[in-house]
Write a protein that holds these residues in place. Structure first.
Motif, PDB file in Angstrom:
ATOM      1  N   LEU A 177      -6.341  10.391  11.387  1.00 14.43           N
ATOM      2  CA  LEU A 177      -5.448   9.233  11.367  1.00 14.43           C
ATOM      3  C   LEU A 177      -4.107   9.588  10.748  1.00 14.43           C
ATOM      4  O   LEU A 177      -3.055   9.191  11.244  1.00 14.43           O
ATOM      5  CB  LEU A 177      -6.096   8.088  10.585  1.00 14.43           C
ATOM      6  N   ILE A 178      -4.157  10.394   9.656  1.00 14.91           N
ATOM      7  CA  ILE A 178      -2.900  10.761   8.994  1.00 14.91           C
ATOM      8  C   ILE A 178      -2.042  11.600   9.945  1.00 14.91           C
ATOM      9  O   ILE A 178      -0.839  11.356  10.103  1.00 14.91           O
ATOM     10  CB  ILE A 178      -3.190  11.517   7.681  1.00 14.91           C
ATOM     11  N   ILE A 179      -2.692  12.588  10.614  1.00 17.36           N
ATOM     12  CA  ILE A 179      -1.940  13.436  11.548  1.00 17.36           C
ATOM     13  C   ILE A 179      -1.316  12.585  12.649  1.00 17.36           C
ATOM     14  O   ILE A 179      -0.119  12.684  12.946  1.00 17.36           O
ATOM     15  CB  ILE A 179      -2.876  14.513  12.148  1.00 17.36           C
ATOM     16  N   LEU A 180      -2.144  11.695  13.226  1.00 15.65           N
ATOM     17  CA  LEU A 180      -1.655  10.829  14.300  1.00 15.65           C
ATOM     18  C   LEU A 180      -0.473   9.978  13.847  1.00 15.65           C
ATOM     19  O   LEU A 180       0.532   9.847  14.563  1.00 15.65           O
ATOM     20  CB  LEU A 180      -2.776   9.897  14.767  1.00 15.65           C
ATOM     21  N   SER A 181      -0.596   9.410  12.640  1.00 13.97           N
ATOM     22  CA  SER A 181       0.460   8.510  12.194  1.00 13.97           C
ATOM     23  C   SER A 181       1.747   9.273  11.930  1.00 13.97           C
ATOM     24  O   SER A 181       2.838   8.773  12.214  1.00 13.97           O
ATOM     25  CB  SER A 181       0.021   7.747  10.947  1.00 13.97           C
ATOM     26  N   LEU A 193       9.867   0.788  20.466  1.00 13.57           N
ATOM     27  CA  LEU A 193       9.243  -0.349  19.781  1.00 13.57           C
ATOM     28  C   LEU A 193       7.729  -0.202  19.773  1.00 13.57           C
ATOM     29  O   LEU A 193       7.062  -0.378  18.742  1.00 13.57           O
ATOM     30  CB  LEU A 193       9.661  -1.646  20.472  1.00 13.57           C
ATOM     31  N   ILE A 194       7.176   0.190  20.935  1.00 13.95           N
ATOM     32  CA  ILE A 194       5.716   0.315  21.003  1.00 13.95           C
ATOM     33  C   ILE A 194       5.245   1.484  20.141  1.00 13.95           C
ATOM     34  O   ILE A 194       4.270   1.367  19.384  1.00 13.95           O
ATOM     35  CB  ILE A 194       5.282   0.479  22.473  1.00 13.95           C
ATOM     36  N   ILE A 195       5.996   2.608  20.195  1.00 15.21           N
ATOM     37  CA  ILE A 195       5.592   3.757  19.374  1.00 15.21           C
ATOM     38  C   ILE A 195       5.651   3.389  17.889  1.00 15.21           C
ATOM     39  O   ILE A 195       4.742   3.697  17.114  1.00 15.21           O
ATOM     40  CB  ILE A 195       6.495   4.970  19.674  1.00 15.21           C
ATOM     41  N   MET A 196       6.708   2.686  17.502  1.00 11.83           N
ATOM     42  CA  MET A 196       6.825   2.306  16.082  1.00 11.83           C
ATOM     43  C   MET A 196       5.725   1.335  15.691  1.00 11.83           C
ATOM     44  O   MET A 196       5.207   1.385  14.571  1.00 11.83           O
ATOM     45  CB  MET A 196       8.190   1.664  15.817  1.00 11.83           C
ATOM     46  N   THR A 197       5.361   0.419  16.607  1.00  8.15           N
ATOM     47  CA  THR A 197       4.283  -0.519  16.281  1.00  8.15           C
ATOM     48  C   THR A 197       2.981   0.234  16.047  1.00  8.15           C
ATOM     49  O   THR A 197       2.254  -0.031  15.079  1.00  8.15           O
ATOM     50  CB  THR A 197       4.106  -1.539  17.422  1.00  8.15           C
ATOM     51  N   ILE A 198       2.712   1.230  16.935  1.00  7.90           N
ATOM     52  CA  ILE A 198       1.497   2.027  16.746  1.00  7.90           C
ATOM     53  C   ILE A 198       1.564   2.771  15.414  1.00  7.90           C
ATOM     54  O   ILE A 198       0.595   2.772  14.640  1.00  7.90           O
ATOM     55  CB  ILE A 198       1.334   3.008  17.921  1.00  7.90           C
ATOM     56  N   ALA A 199       2.744   3.362  15.112  1.00  7.94           N
ATOM     57  CA  ALA A 199       2.881   4.126  13.872  1.00  7.94           C
ATOM     58  C   ALA A 199       2.651   3.229  12.658  1.00  7.94           C
ATOM     59  O   ALA A 199       1.900   3.587  11.745  1.00  7.94           O
ATOM     60  CB  ALA A 199       4.271   4.752  13.811  1.00  7.94           C
ATOM     61  N   PHE A 200       3.263   2.037  12.670  1.00  6.22           N
ATOM     62  CA  PHE A 200       3.099   1.124  11.530  1.00  6.22           C
ATOM     63  C   PHE A 200       1.639   0.702  11.387  1.00  6.22           C
ATOM     64  O   PHE A 200       1.110   0.636  10.278  1.00  6.22           O
ATOM     65  CB  PHE A 200       3.983  -0.117  11.722  1.00  6.22           C
ATOM     66  N   THR A 201       0.992   0.421  12.527  1.00  2.00           N
ATOM     67  CA  THR A 201      -0.406  -0.008  12.448  1.00  2.00           C
ATOM     68  C   THR A 201      -1.266   1.104  11.860  1.00  2.00           C
ATOM     69  O   THR A 201      -2.138   0.849  11.025  1.00  2.00           O
ATOM     70  CB  THR A 201      -0.907  -0.399  13.850  1.00  2.00           C
ATOM     71  N   LEU A 202      -0.986   2.354  12.300  1.00  2.00           N
ATOM     72  CA  LEU A 202      -1.765   3.472  11.759  1.00  2.00           C
ATOM     73  C   LEU A 202      -1.542   3.616  10.257  1.00  2.00           C
ATOM     74  O   LEU A 202      -2.498   3.810   9.492  1.00  2.00           O
ATOM     75  CB  LEU A 202      -1.378   4.769  12.480  1.00  2.00           C
ATOM     76  N   ILE A 203      -0.278   3.497   9.831  1.00  4.89           N
ATOM     77  CA  ILE A 203       0.013   3.634   8.397  1.00  4.89           C
ATOM     78  C   ILE A 203      -0.718   2.547   7.617  1.00  4.89           C
ATOM     79  O   ILE A 203      -1.367   2.810   6.601  1.00  4.89           O
ATOM     80  CB  ILE A 203       1.531   3.560   8.154  1.00  4.89           C
ATOM     81  N   LEU A 213      -3.371   1.025   8.484  1.00  7.80           N
ATOM     82  CA  LEU A 213      -4.803   1.310   8.532  1.00  7.80           C
ATOM     83  C   LEU A 213      -5.166   2.352   7.468  1.00  7.80           C
ATOM     84  O   LEU A 213      -6.170   2.207   6.755  1.00  7.80           O
ATOM     85  CB  LEU A 213      -5.152   1.816   9.928  1.00  7.80           C
ATOM     86  N   ILE A 214      -4.320   3.397   7.349  1.00 13.93           N
ATOM     87  CA  ILE A 214      -4.605   4.448   6.362  1.00 13.93           C
ATOM     88  C   ILE A 214      -4.573   3.869   4.951  1.00 13.93           C
ATOM     89  O   ILE A 214      -5.490   4.084   4.153  1.00 13.93           O
ATOM     90  CB  ILE A 214      -3.583   5.597   6.511  1.00 13.93           C
ATOM     91  N   ILE A 215      -3.518   3.080   4.660  1.00 12.95           N
ATOM     92  CA  ILE A 215      -3.432   2.488   3.315  1.00 12.95           C
ATOM     93  C   ILE A 215      -4.645   1.605   3.073  1.00 12.95           C
ATOM     94  O   ILE A 215      -5.255   1.634   2.000  1.00 12.95           O
ATOM     95  CB  ILE A 215      -2.136   1.670   3.151  1.00 12.95           C
ATOM     96  N   ALA A 216      -5.028   0.829   4.105  1.00  7.34           N
ATOM     97  CA  ALA A 216      -6.172  -0.079   3.953  1.00  7.34           C
ATOM     98  C   ALA A 216      -7.434   0.714   3.659  1.00  7.34           C
ATOM     99  O   ALA A 216      -8.208   0.363   2.761  1.00  7.34           O
ATOM    100  CB  ALA A 216      -6.339  -0.924   5.211  1.00  7.34           C
ATOM    101  N   ILE A 217      -7.644   1.830   4.415  1.00  3.37           N
ATOM    102  CA  ILE A 217      -8.859   2.626   4.197  1.00  3.37           C
ATOM    103  C   ILE A 217      -8.885   3.158   2.773  1.00  3.37           C
ATOM    104  O   ILE A 217      -9.904   3.052   2.068  1.00  3.37           O
ATOM    105  CB  ILE A 217      -8.924   3.776   5.221  1.00  3.37           C
ATOM    106  N   ILE A 218      -7.738   3.706   2.313  1.00  5.60           N
ATOM    107  CA  ILE A 218      -7.706   4.270   0.961  1.00  5.60           C
ATOM    108  C   ILE A 218      -7.974   3.179  -0.071  1.00  5.60           C
ATOM    109  O   ILE A 218      -8.768   3.359  -1.014  1.00  5.60           O
ATOM    110  CB  ILE A 218      -6.351   4.950   0.706  1.00  5.60           C
ATOM    111  N   ARG A 219      -7.355   1.997   0.125  1.00  2.00           N
ATOM    112  CA  ARG A 219      -7.544   0.909  -0.849  1.00  2.00           C
ATOM    113  C   ARG A 219      -8.983   0.407  -0.837  1.00  2.00           C
ATOM    114  O   ARG A 219      -9.549   0.095  -1.886  1.00  2.00           O
ATOM    115  CB  ARG A 219      -6.579  -0.238  -0.540  1.00  2.00           C
ATOM    116  N   ILE A 220      -9.571   0.319   0.367  1.00  2.00           N
ATOM    117  CA  ILE A 220     -10.949  -0.177   0.440  1.00  2.00           C
ATOM    118  C   ILE A 220     -11.884   0.810  -0.258  1.00  2.00           C
ATOM    119  O   ILE A 220     -12.782   0.421  -1.020  1.00  2.00           O
ATOM    120  CB  ILE A 220     -11.369  -0.391   1.910  1.00  2.00           C
ATOM    121  N   LYS A 221     -11.635   2.127  -0.014  1.00  2.00           N
ATOM    122  CA  LYS A 221     -12.481   3.124  -0.682  1.00  2.00           C
ATOM    123  C   LYS A 221     -12.352   3.031  -2.197  1.00  2.00           C
ATOM    124  O   LYS A 221     -13.345   3.103  -2.935  1.00  2.00           O
ATOM    125  CB  LYS A 221     -12.096   4.530  -0.202  1.00  2.00           C
TER     126      LYS A 221
END
Lengths: 224, 231
Positions: B21-25, B201-211, B213-221
Motif C-alpha cells: 500500500l505504501i509503495i502504491l500510494s 483528479l482521479i489519480i490524486m483521489t486514489i493517492a489520497f484514499t491510499l494515504i 487507508l495507510i494512516i487508518a491501518i497504522i492508527r487501528i493497529k
C-alpha cells in the motif's frame, strides 16, 4: 393509590414534579425575554433592523432556552435510581422517554406560545409573520424537545465535559432552525413545502428518539 | 472478509498489505502531483488556481467517506457487539476531521481569488463546516466519559444520529441554488470536466484514499495494541 395504570401514574408523577418546580419554568421564560432585551441593547433600538432579523433572534433564543432543559430530562431520576423502579413497574424505557418528552414539551415549550407574541410585539414584527412563527414553533418545538431528550440521555454519566450536551443539541437543531426560519422568509408558493419538510423532520425525530434515548439510558444503567 | 471485524485477522492482513500500500500510494501521489502541476492545462477562466482542486476534491471525498465508514461500523458495533468497530471509530475520527479541515482550508484559499472572499454562507460550505464540528464532537464525546466502553458506545449512537447530515452535504449543491458549483465527476456517463483535468483528479483521489487507508491501518493497529496493553 391502588392498582393504577402505570402510564397514568408516571404521567401524574411527572406533572407533580414539574408543577412543584414551576419557578424553574418561569426562569427559562425569563431567560428568553432577557435574551431579547440583550439583543435589543447590543443592536440598538432600530425598528427597521428588528423587522429583518427579529424572527431569527426569536428562533435563536428558543433554541438556546431549549438547551436549559437538558438536565431536566433523566438526570435526577437516574441519580436517585427511580428510573430503574419505573422500568421495574412494567414500563419500557421507550415509553418513559415518550412520556417525559410530552411532559417537558407541555411545561417548557407551551408557555412560549404566550411569550412569543409578546416578544414579537417588542421586536416590532408584523402580525402575519407572528402567526407563521407560532405555526413553525408548534411543529418545531417537539423536535427540539426530542433532541434535548437525546442529548440528555447521552450525557447521563458524562462527568468531564458538561458543555458537550448543549453542543449536541445545537448541532442537531440546525435543520430545524433552517426550515422554521425558512417558512417565514420564503416566498408564498414554497411555504407549504417548507412546512411539510418540517413535519417530516418532526415525525422522523418522534420515531427515532424513544429508541435512541432508551438505548443510551440502558447503556448508562449497565455501566453505572 | 473476516479481517474487517476481527482484530487479530486485521493485524495479520494489515502486516502483509502495509508495504504494498505504501509503495502504491507513493507511486500514485508522485504521478498525481506531476500530472496536477505539469501535465494538466490551466483553466481558461481560473488560470493556475484550478490546481487547488486536485487537493480540495479528494479531501472532501475522504471527509464524507470516513464518516460513512464510521456510521457503518457504529451500526455493526451496536448491533453485533463487535469491539473492533469502536476501535475503528476511535482511530478514524481524527483522520476524517483532518481531511475536512484540509477541504475547508483549500476551499477558502481557492475561494479568495475566484469568488473574492474567503468564506460565504453557502449551503455546501456551511454543511461541511458542520461536518467538521460533528467530527470534533465525536472526538470530545468519546473522551468525556470516565468509562471508556460506555463512551465509545454513546459516541457510536451519536455517529448514527449525526449521519443524517451526510446526504444533506452531498446534495446541498443540487437542492439549493448555491455559489459552490455542483459535482463535476459524479456524472460518469457525461462528466462536465475535461479529460486532461479528470485524469490528475482521479489519480490524486486514489493517492489520497491510499494515504488515508495507510494512516487508518497504522492508527487501528496502535489502538489495538493499546487496548491489549490496558487489559
Amino acid at each position: 393509590m391502588h392498582s393504577v395504570n402505570p402510564i397514568l401514574a408516571l404521567f401524574y408523577r411527572e406533572l407533580k414534579i414539574s408543577y412543584r418546580n414551576f419557578s424553574d419554568i418561569l426562569s427559562i421564560l425569563m431567560f428568553f425575554l432577557l435574551g431579547i432585551l440583550i439583543f435589543v441593547f447590543s443592536i440598538g433600538p432600530n425598528t427597521e433592523i428588528f423587522n429583518e432579523i427579529g424572527i431569527g433572534v426569536i428562533w435563536t433564543l428558543i433554541l438556546l432556552s431549549n438547551n436549559l432543559s437538558l438536565r431536566k430530562f433523566y438526570q435526577n431520576d437516574f441519580n436517585d435510581g427511580s428510573i430503574i423502579l419505573l422500568h421495574m413497574s412494567g414500563l419500557s424505557y421507550e415509553l418513559i422517554v415518550l412520556i417525559k418528552i410530552m411532559i417537558i414539551w407541555i411545561f417548557l415549550q407551551l408557555p412560549f406560545f404566550i411569550i412569543i407574541p409578546l416578544a414579537a410585539i417588542l421586536l416590532n414584527i408584523e402580525l402575519p409573520n407572528v402567526n407563521l412563527i407560532l405555526i413553525s414553533f408548534l411543529i418545531g418545538s417537539p423536535i427540539l424537545t426530542s433532541i434535548a431528550s437525546i442529548s440528555g440521555s447521552m450525557n447521563l454519566l458524562n462527568q468531564r465535559n458538561f458543555a458537550i450536551g448543549s453542543v449536541i443539541i445545537m448541532i442537531l437543531s440546525i435543520p430545524i432552525i433552517i426550515f422554521s426560519v425558512g417558512i417565514i422568509n420564503a416566498s408564498e408558493e414554497i411555504v407549504r413545502a417548507q412546512l411539510q419538510i418540517l413535519i417530516g423532520i418532526l415525525f422522523f425525530f418522534l420515531a427515532i428518539t424513544p429508541w435512541v434515548s432508551a438505548a443510551c439510558i440502558k447503556l448508562a444503567i449497565q455501566n453505572k | 472478509m473476516k479481517f474487517l471485524i476481527n482484530p487479530n485477522r486485521f493485524n495479520q492482513i494489515s502486516n502483509i498489505m502495509l508495504t504494498p500500500l505504501i509503495i502504491l500510494s507513493v507511486i500514485a501521489l508522485t504521478t498525481g502531483l506531476v500530472f496536477a502541476f505539469y501535465l494538466s492545462p490551466n483553466d481558461y477562466q481560473q488560470g493556475s488556481t484550478v490546481r487547488i482542486m486536485y487537493v480540495h476534491v479528494p479531501s472532501a471525498w475522504l471527509a464524507l467517506l470516513t464518516f460513512f465508514i464510521m456510521t457503518v461500523y457504529s451500526i455493526i458495533g451496536l448491533a453485533f457487539k463487535t469491539p473492533f468497530s469502536f476501535i475503528v471509530n476511535a482511530a478514524v475520527a481524527p483522520i476524517g476531521a483532518t481531511f475536512t479541515l484540509i477541504c475547508l482550508i483549500t476551499g477558502s484559499l481557492w475561494g479568495k481569488p475566484m469568488w473574492g472572499t474567503w468564506w460565504v454562507w453557502d449551503a455546501r460550505l456551511t454543511s461541511v463546516a458542520i461536518l467538521f464540528m460533528l467530527y470534533l464532537i465525536i472526538i470530545f464525546l468519546k473522551n468525556s466519559f470516565t468509562n471508556d466502553s460506555l463512551g465509545e458506545k454513546i459516541t457510536a449512537i451519536f455517529i448514527i444520529v449525526g449521519s443524517i447530515n451526510l446526504p444533506i452535504i452531498k446534495f446541498s449543491v443540487d437542492w439549493w441554488n448555491t455559489l459552490h458549483q455542483p459535482a463535476s465527476i459524479s456524472k460518469l456517463s457525461s462528466p462536465s470536466i475535461d479529460p486532461s483535468m479528470m485524469r490528475p483528479l482521479i489519480i490524486m483521489t486514489i493517492a489520497f484514499t491510499l494515504i488515508a487507508l495507510i494512516i487508518a491501518i497504522i492508527r487501528i493497529k496502535a489502538e489495538i495494541s493499546e487496548r491489549k496493553l490496558k487489559n
